[in-house]
Design a protein around this motif. Structure first.
Motif, short mmCIF file in Angstrom:
data_model
loop_
_atom_site.label_atom_id
_atom_site.label_comp_id
_atom_site.label_asym_id
_atom_site.label_seq_id
_atom_site.Cartn_x
_atom_site.Cartn_y
_atom_site.Cartn_z
N PRO A 185 0.53 -1.22 -0.04
CA PRO A 185 -0.19 -0.10 0.15
C PRO A 185 0.89 1.28 0.08
O PRO A 185 1.90 1.43 0.73
CB PRO A 185 -0.91 -0.04 1.24
N GLY A 186 0.46 2.29 -0.70
CA GLY A 186 1.24 3.41 -0.83
C GLY A 186 2.23 3.55 -2.37
O GLY A 186 2.88 4.54 -2.41
N ARG A 222 -4.61 10.12 -8.79
CA ARG A 222 -3.64 8.97 -8.46
C ARG A 222 -3.09 8.22 -9.63
O ARG A 222 -2.02 7.67 -9.78
CB ARG A 222 -4.20 7.72 -7.51
N SER A 259 0.28 5.76 -5.12
CA SER A 259 -0.69 5.83 -3.82
C SER A 259 -1.45 4.55 -3.94
O SER A 259 -2.78 4.61 -3.57
CB SER A 259 -1.37 7.18 -3.77
N LYS A 301 -3.80 1.40 -3.17
CA LYS A 301 -4.51 0.85 -2.00
C LYS A 301 -5.06 -0.50 -2.23
O LYS A 301 -5.27 -1.10 -3.39
CB LYS A 301 -5.71 1.78 -1.98
N GLU A 310 -7.71 -1.69 -2.16
CA GLU A 310 -9.13 -1.73 -2.92
C GLU A 310 -8.40 -1.55 -4.40
O GLU A 310 -9.51 -1.76 -5.50
CB GLU A 310 -10.11 -0.75 -2.88
N ASP A 311 -7.41 -1.41 -4.70
CA ASP A 311 -6.98 -1.18 -6.09
C ASP A 311 -6.81 -2.76 -6.81
O ASP A 311 -6.29 -2.95 -7.89
CB ASP A 311 -5.90 -0.42 -6.36
N SER A 343 -0.07 -5.65 2.17
CA SER A 343 1.16 -5.35 3.02
C SER A 343 1.60 -6.88 3.37
O SER A 343 2.57 -6.99 4.20
CB SER A 343 0.81 -4.62 4.23
#
Length: 125
Positions: A12-13, A66, A84, A86, A88-89, A125
């Motif tokens: 994430p990120g 994004r 960025s 997430k 949910e992507d 993660s």
């Protein structure tokens, strides 16, 4: 035909850049290219599109700040830069192409007769 590449796993990120190329000839043989994604159990969603003649682009509001769609100067590849990211992507990302002459581009599935096989993007993660 069009072919995607660049998918993979990211935290994430993080960021990923997807590529869409024509299997034969330059991608500029097409007028418009769009990126879509489909997450498990969800409908396919239009994310971003580009008109390779006018340079016009359009984005879904959900990813507008994004993700960036662009094409290389040689006209060989269309990119989707994703920042960025997430969880949910998480989805299979596909590019689609149309030879129909147009001034702009569309995020509608029915606008694109040519599709790639898709590439998996996993954000975890």
């Amino acid at each position: 035909q069009v072919v995607e590449s660049g998918g993979g796993s990211v935290q994430p990120g993080g960021s990923l850049r997807l590529s869409c190329a024509a299997s034969s000839g330059p991608v500029t043989d097409y007028y418009t290219i769009a990126w879509f994604r489909q997450a498990p159990g969800k409908e396919r969603e239009g994310l971003a599109c580009i008109n390779l003649r006018s340079g016009n682009t359009d984005y879904a509001q959900s990813i507008q700040d994004r993700f960036t769609i662009s094409a290389d100067n040689a006209g060989n590849t269309v990119f989707l830069q994703m920042n960025s990211l997430k969880p949910e992507d998480n989805a299979v990302y596909s590019c689609a192409a149309s030879r129909l002459a147009a001034r702009s581009c569309s995020l509608r599935i029915v606008s694109y007769p040519t599709w790639g096989q898709g590439t998996q993007v996993t954000v975890s993660s």
